[in-house]
Motif scaffolding. Structure first.
Motif, PDB file in Angstrom:
ATOM      1  N   VAL A 208       0.829  -1.208   0.000  1.00 18.05           N
ATOM      2  CA  VAL A 208       0.000   0.000   0.000  1.00 18.05           C
ATOM      3  C   VAL A 208       0.865   1.260   0.000  1.00 18.05           C
ATOM      4  CG1 VAL A 208      -1.719   1.321   1.286  1.00 18.05           C
ATOM      5  CG2 VAL A 208      -1.890  -1.173   1.139  1.00 18.05           C
ATOM      6  N   GLY A 209       0.633   2.130  -0.963  1.00 21.43           N
ATOM      7  CA  GLY A 209       1.353   3.408  -1.017  1.00 21.43           C
ATOM      8  C   GLY A 209       2.705   3.345  -1.701  1.00 21.43           C
ATOM      9  N   MET A 210       3.060   2.177  -2.236  1.00 23.66           N
ATOM     10  CA  MET A 210       4.377   2.036  -2.863  1.00 23.66           C
ATOM     11  C   MET A 210       4.555   2.974  -4.052  1.00 23.66           C
ATOM     12  SD  MET A 210       6.328   0.245  -1.269  1.00 23.66           S
ATOM     13  CE  MET A 210       5.691   0.101   0.376  1.00 23.66           C
ATOM     14  N   ILE A 211       3.461   3.189  -4.778  1.00 22.55           N
ATOM     15  CA  ILE A 211       3.566   4.042  -5.958  1.00 22.55           C
ATOM     16  C   ILE A 211       4.044   5.451  -5.575  1.00 22.55           C
ATOM     17  CG2 ILE A 211       1.073   4.651  -5.874  1.00 22.55           C
ATOM     18  CD1 ILE A 211       3.196   4.270  -8.985  1.00 22.55           C
ATOM     19  N   VAL A 212       3.538   5.944  -4.457  1.00 19.12           N
ATOM     20  CA  VAL A 212       3.916   7.305  -4.045  1.00 19.12           C
ATOM     21  C   VAL A 212       5.350   7.321  -3.525  1.00 19.12           C
ATOM     22  CG1 VAL A 212       3.262   9.278  -2.652  1.00 19.12           C
ATOM     23  CG2 VAL A 212       1.517   7.734  -3.502  1.00 19.12           C
ATOM     24  N   ILE A 213       5.744   6.252  -2.818  1.00 15.55           N
ATOM     25  CA  ILE A 213       7.124   6.160  -2.334  1.00 15.55           C
ATOM     26  C   ILE A 213       8.087   6.122  -3.532  1.00 15.55           C
ATOM     27  CG2 ILE A 213       8.782   4.638  -1.169  1.00 15.55           C
ATOM     28  CD1 ILE A 213       6.573   3.934   0.805  1.00 15.55           C
ATOM     29  N   GLY A 214       7.720   5.332  -4.539  1.00 10.95           N
ATOM     30  CA  GLY A 214       8.549   5.252  -5.740  1.00 10.95           C
ATOM     31  C   GLY A 214       8.659   6.604  -6.418  1.00 10.95           C
ATOM     32  N   LEU A 215       7.540   7.272  -6.525  1.00 12.25           N
ATOM     33  CA  LEU A 215       7.496   8.573  -7.176  1.00 12.25           C
ATOM     34  C   LEU A 215       8.321   9.597  -6.400  1.00 12.25           C
ATOM     35  CD1 LEU A 215       6.188   9.476  -9.710  1.00 12.25           C
ATOM     36  CD2 LEU A 215       4.159  10.165  -8.433  1.00 12.25           C
ATOM     37  N   ALA A 216       8.202   9.552  -5.056  1.00 17.25           N
ATOM     38  CA  ALA A 216       8.982  10.468  -4.213  1.00 17.25           C
ATOM     39  C   ALA A 216      10.467  10.262  -4.476  1.00 17.25           C
ATOM     40  CB  ALA A 216       8.658  10.227  -2.738  1.00 17.25           C
ATOM     41  N   SER A 217      10.897   9.008  -4.559  1.00 16.29           N
ATOM     42  CA  SER A 217      12.315   8.710  -4.803  1.00 16.29           C
ATOM     43  C   SER A 217      12.762   9.265  -6.146  1.00 16.29           C
ATOM     44  CB  SER A 217      12.551   7.195  -4.780  1.00 16.29           C
ATOM     45  OG  SER A 217      12.008   6.637  -3.613  1.00 16.29           O
ATOM     46  N   VAL A 218      11.924   9.056  -7.172  1.00 13.56           N
ATOM     47  CA  VAL A 218      12.269   9.528  -8.520  1.00 13.56           C
ATOM     48  C   VAL A 218      12.424  11.047  -8.522  1.00 13.56           C
ATOM     49  CG1 VAL A 218      11.411   9.774 -10.885  1.00 13.56           C
ATOM     50  CG2 VAL A 218      11.184   7.583  -9.714  1.00 13.56           C
ATOM     51  N   ILE A 219      11.464  11.729  -7.909  1.00 16.93           N
ATOM     52  CA  ILE A 219      11.473  13.197  -7.939  1.00 16.93           C
ATOM     53  C   ILE A 219      12.644  13.760  -7.136  1.00 16.93           C
ATOM     54  CG2 ILE A 219      10.178  15.251  -7.265  1.00 16.93           C
ATOM     55  CD1 ILE A 219       7.625  13.585  -7.750  1.00 16.93           C
ATOM     56  N   ILE A 220      12.874  13.189  -5.956  1.00 14.72           N
ATOM     57  CA  ILE A 220      13.994  13.662  -5.124  1.00 14.72           C
ATOM     58  C   ILE A 220      15.311  13.450  -5.865  1.00 14.72           C
ATOM     59  CG2 ILE A 220      15.308  13.238  -3.000  1.00 14.72           C
ATOM     60  CD1 ILE A 220      12.630  12.404  -1.697  1.00 14.72           C
ATOM     61  N   GLY A 221      15.469  12.271  -6.430  1.00 15.30           N
ATOM     62  CA  GLY A 221      16.710  11.955  -7.145  1.00 15.30           C
ATOM     63  C   GLY A 221      16.938  12.881  -8.317  1.00 15.30           C
ATOM     64  N   GLU A 222      15.885  13.138  -9.086  1.00 18.08           N
ATOM     65  CA  GLU A 222      16.029  14.017 -10.252  1.00 18.08           C
ATOM     66  C   GLU A 222      16.433  15.419  -9.827  1.00 18.08           C
ATOM     67  OE1 GLU A 222      12.900  11.883 -13.348  1.00 18.08           O
ATOM     68  OE2 GLU A 222      12.274  13.640 -12.218  1.00 18.08           O
ATOM     69  N   ALA A 223      15.886  15.859  -8.675  1.00 17.65           N
ATOM     70  CA  ALA A 223      16.211  17.210  -8.204  1.00 17.65           C
ATOM     71  C   ALA A 223      17.680  17.292  -7.776  1.00 17.65           C
ATOM     72  CB  ALA A 223      15.296  17.593  -7.053  1.00 17.65           C
ATOM     73  N   ILE A 224      18.198  16.214  -7.194  1.00 12.38           N
ATOM     74  CA  ILE A 224      19.573  16.250  -6.680  1.00 12.38           C
ATOM     75  C   ILE A 224      20.597  15.963  -7.782  1.00 12.38           C
ATOM     76  CG2 ILE A 224      21.214  15.173  -5.084  1.00 12.38           C
ATOM     77  CD1 ILE A 224      18.852  14.536  -3.266  1.00 12.38           C
ATOM     78  N   VAL A 225      20.364  14.908  -8.536  1.00 12.57           N
ATOM     79  CA  VAL A 225      21.371  14.429  -9.493  1.00 12.57           C
ATOM     80  C   VAL A 225      21.141  14.944 -10.913  1.00 12.57           C
ATOM     81  CG1 VAL A 225      22.437  12.362 -10.486  1.00 12.57           C
ATOM     82  CG2 VAL A 225      21.729  12.368  -8.096  1.00 12.57           C
ATOM     83  N   GLY A 226      19.873  15.144 -11.295  1.00 13.58           N
ATOM     84  CA  GLY A 226      19.576  15.587 -12.658  1.00 13.58           C
ATOM     85  C   GLY A 226      19.353  14.416 -13.596  1.00 13.58           C
ATOM     86  N   THR A 227      18.998  14.733 -14.842  1.00 13.45           N
ATOM     87  CA  THR A 227      18.611  13.676 -15.784  1.00 13.45           C
ATOM     88  C   THR A 227      19.278  13.874 -17.138  1.00 13.45           C
ATOM     89  OG1 THR A 227      16.720  14.995 -16.456  1.00 13.45           O
ATOM     90  CG2 THR A 227      16.332  13.366 -14.752  1.00 13.45           C
ATOM     91  N   ARG A 228      20.555  14.272 -17.110  1.00 16.84           N
ATOM     92  CA  ARG A 228      21.242  14.556 -18.369  1.00 16.84           C
ATOM     93  C   ARG A 228      21.159  13.412 -19.368  1.00 16.84           C
ATOM     94  NH1 ARG A 228      26.278  15.630 -15.085  1.00 16.84           N
ATOM     95  NH2 ARG A 228      24.739  15.128 -13.501  1.00 16.84           N
ATOM     96  N   VAL A 230      20.456   8.743 -19.671  1.00 21.43           N
ATOM     97  CA  VAL A 230      19.883   7.577 -19.012  1.00 21.43           C
ATOM     98  C   VAL A 230      20.744   7.167 -17.815  1.00 21.43           C
ATOM     99  CG1 VAL A 230      19.383   5.123 -19.293  1.00 21.43           C
ATOM    100  CG2 VAL A 230      18.738   6.740 -21.079  1.00 21.43           C
ATOM    101  N   PHE A 231      22.069   7.183 -18.010  1.00 21.93           N
ATOM    102  CA  PHE A 231      22.978   6.798 -16.927  1.00 21.93           C
ATOM    103  C   PHE A 231      22.704   7.620 -15.672  1.00 21.93           C
ATOM    104  CE2 PHE A 231      26.822   7.605 -14.487  1.00 21.93           C
ATOM    105  CZ  PHE A 231      27.282   6.326 -14.238  1.00 21.93           C
ATOM    106  N   TRP A 232      22.624   8.943 -15.819  1.00 21.32           N
ATOM    107  CA  TRP A 232      22.415   9.819 -14.666  1.00 21.32           C
ATOM    108  C   TRP A 232      20.994   9.691 -14.134  1.00 21.32           C
ATOM    109  CZ3 TRP A 232      26.375  11.462 -12.116  1.00 21.32           C
ATOM    110  CH2 TRP A 232      27.599  11.640 -12.783  1.00 21.32           C
ATOM    111  N   ALA A 233      20.035   9.494 -15.013  1.00 22.44           N
ATOM    112  CA  ALA A 233      18.643   9.415 -14.567  1.00 22.44           C
ATOM    113  C   ALA A 233      18.415   8.187 -13.682  1.00 22.44           C
ATOM    114  CB  ALA A 233      17.711   9.382 -15.779  1.00 22.44           C
ATOM    115  N   THR A 234      18.970   7.035 -14.088  1.00 24.33           N
ATOM    116  CA  THR A 234      18.763   5.844 -13.258  1.00 24.33           C
ATOM    117  C   THR A 234      19.573   5.948 -11.962  1.00 24.33           C
ATOM    118  OG1 THR A 234      20.472   4.691 -14.524  1.00 24.33           O
ATOM    119  CG2 THR A 234      18.192   4.276 -15.155  1.00 24.33           C
ATOM    120  N   LEU A 235      20.753   6.563 -12.054  1.00 23.02           N
ATOM    121  CA  LEU A 235      21.528   6.778 -10.831  1.00 23.02           C
ATOM    122  C   LEU A 235      20.759   7.703  -9.888  1.00 23.02           C
ATOM    123  CD1 LEU A 235      24.298   6.101  -9.549  1.00 23.02           C
ATOM    124  CD2 LEU A 235      25.083   8.329 -10.344  1.00 23.02           C
ATOM    125  N   ALA A 236      20.145   8.725 -10.464  1.00 26.11           N
ATOM    126  CA  ALA A 236      19.358   9.686  -9.680  1.00 26.11           C
ATOM    127  C   ALA A 236      18.260   8.970  -8.903  1.00 26.11           C
ATOM    128  CB  ALA A 236      18.747  10.740 -10.605  1.00 26.11           C
TER     129      ALA A 236
END
Lengths: 308, 264
Positions: A208-228, A230-236
């Protein structure tokens, strides 16, 4: 303090596969897939049942992956062949999986406390545990990166980017959507299987709620690492998953916040809301000031030429 | 090469908005033909393109390429024979992917997409050579995301992606209409050069009368879902825009009504 931080890193690594799955559907395919809440628990349930019946933990984890692939493929088929709205396809599959997961478990939850899991031999050695998890996650990340650079992977990425274009070049967008959602839920199910083995139990409500946890991780990572790339996006995404867990651990340690463990989902939702709203506001003001500046410049240039 | 046999297409059947978009279209293109298509608003030019490329399937009639009937095939399967450039410069490329990745996808036109590297060293060399033909310096920016290019550059790339695998038919759907005059002229020049060099069989819709006369070896005129005039190369050479408009009015009985029409 230190212990809760290493615990957060461990959790972050295990949930990183969930976040990679959400990245594939939400970001690459631009498909809001809610199957995740169901397939995460499916992964945990399959692994727990297999392990408690004496199967090797790695076989149990692989089968969890296969079940996730199947669940995602069905969502994809509902959407592409059944022409059901994307959001609804995922919700239907999520609800169906709730019953299926109880069937798999045979009861609402299964304990793995004394069973031999993937982590039994290293769980007590914190640093080794983190190292092994990190290596496994990075290997999966690298395989995913490689796949996204193959002919098939390019076609998948283009399906989320510009369907019309890839169709005109001979790419079958339906196949790409089914494949992408399937792969995403396979990764999510592995994540569920790892979490079940780490916490020592599988529960029908664990997704329950995994989708939002996943989304939170994606958004936080993109804000910190960026998405230049594929390599950086998955690392993010992986970094985002770990940072999310560290933020939560710190929040819970701040006693003046009086947080209860049941507040987790509220906090997660707040993180996602803030992360989504701030860039929008930012963009609005940036755009406005840019437009004002450029208009003033152009108007001044026009006056200089004597146009007015 | 391309053959349309009594192709008809109806929009919104059974509703108050019912409209016949193509009526009994018969058209045959010989290998190497470069045909320009003109016509007023709603004449069926875009529908003709869509019926050939597979975005739409004809309600009646048949589309054949090289003798094979392709009317029942979905768009992604027809791409084996058909390359296409859209009017919208944003439509033909994937913005978040790099120039070389976009070319790699075009490179696999009509072939299975497996687990080979999309951009291998050998393919990159080929892409660089192909990009040089455009003369825009894009060969030095292989790893730039396509979203960073200007509309003209994106359309030039789309044109290259539609043509460099030498499809049996190249469809150009007002592909210079959304560009400013200088860039439109550049894309027109590139089109002429690529079609000539690769001897592509081409069907080009345009709203530019002068362009329609100057380019290609044959001109067809459409009105209300029909082909009303088919001008062969011999007559096309010394045709003027005024004559063309006169012909249109004489046959159709009304003036050429197209809010975007460019006379030359």
């Amino acid at each position: 303090m230190f212990q809760s931080l290493t615990g957060a890193v461990e959790l972050g690594l295990m949930y990183a596969l969930l976040a990679l799955g959400v990245y594939i559907t939400f970001r690459i395919l631009d498909f809001p897939d809610l199957t995740v809440d169901g397939s995460f628990a499916t992964g945990g349930a399959v692994a727990a049942v297999m392990i408690s019946n004496g199967y090797a933990a790695w076989i149990a984890t692989l089968l969890a992956f296969a079940c996730g692939l199947a669940a995602g493929a069905i969502t994809g088929l509902l959407h592409t062949k059944g022409k059901i709205n994307g959001l609804l396809s995922g919700i239907l599959m999520m609800i169906a999986l709730y019953s299926i997961n109880i069937r798999i478990l045979g009861k609402p939850n299964i304990s793995l406390i004394d069973a031999k899991t993937l982590f039994s031999s290293i769980a007590s050695k914190t640093w080794l545990y983190i190292l092994v998890l990190a290596v496994v996650i990075l290997v999966i990340k690298t395989l995913l990166d490689a796949f996204l650079h193959t002919d098939r992977g390019l076609s998948l990425r283009a399906t989320g980017d510009n369907k019309r274009m890839i169709r005109s070049l001979g790419g079958n967008t339906d196949t790409s959507i089914v494949l992408g959602i399937s792969l995403a839920n396979g990764l999510v199910a592995i994540s569920g299987a790892l979490v079940a083995q780490d916490t020592g139990f599988a529960d029908v409500n664990m997704g329950v709620g995994m989708i939002v946890i996943g989304l939170a991780s994606v958004i936080i990572g993109e804000a910190i690492v960026g998405t230049r790339s594929v390599f950086w996006a998955t690392l993010a995404v992986i970094v985002g998953s770990i940072v999310y867990r560290i933020v939560l651990a710190l929040a819970y340690r701040a006693e003046w916040l009086h947080l209860k463990s049941t507040d987790l989902k509220l906090i997660t939702a707040l993180i996602v809301i803030v992360a989504l709203v701030i860039p929008t506001i930012n963009r609005y003001y940036k755009q406005k000031s840019l437009a004002r500046r450029r208009t003033a410049e152009l108007a001044a240039a026009a006056r200089g030429k004597g146009a007015i | 090469m391309l053959e349309l046999n009594a192709v008809s297409k109806l929009f919104n059947p059974g509703t108050p908005d019912e409209k016949i978009a193509l009526i009994d279209i018969r058209l045959k293109l010989n290998p190497g033909d470069f045909v320009t298509v003109i016509g007023s608003n709603g004449a069926g030019k875009s529908t003709l393109m869509n019926v050939i490329s597979g975005v739409m399937k004809p309600d009646l009639g048949e589309v054949r390429i090289d003798g094979t009937s392709i009317s029942r095939l979905p768009e992604f399967k027809r791409s084996r024979w058909v390359g296409r450039v859209f009017q919208d410069p944003m439509a033909g490329t994937a913005p978040t992917m790099t120039i070389e990745e976009n070319l790699a996808m075009a490179y696999r036109r009509g072939k299975p997409r497996g687990l080979s590297w999309g951009v291998s060293a050998a393919r990159r060399k080929l892409f660089r050579e192909q990009l040089q033909r455009l003369g825009l310096g894009l060969e030095h920016r292989l790893k730039a995301k396509v979203g960073m290019l200007s509309g003209g550059e994106r359309q030039a790339l789309s044109l290259l992606m539609a043509s460099f695998t030498k499809p049996d038919i190249l469809l150009l759907d007002e592909h210079t209409a959304a560009l400013d005059p200088a860039r439109a002229e550049l894309i027109t020049k590139l089109t002429e050069q690529i079609v000539r060099d690769m001897k592509l069989t081409t069907l080009m819709v345009t709203h530019n009368m002068e362009q329609a006369i100057r380019l290609g070896n044959r001109l067809i005129m459409m009105d209300k879902g029909r082909i009303i005039l088919d001008i062969p190369e011999s007559r096309k050479q010394d045709l003027t825009v005024a004559q063309l408009l006169g012909e249109f009015e004489r046959i159709s009985g009304h003036k050429m009504a197209d809010d975007r029409v460019v006379l030359g």
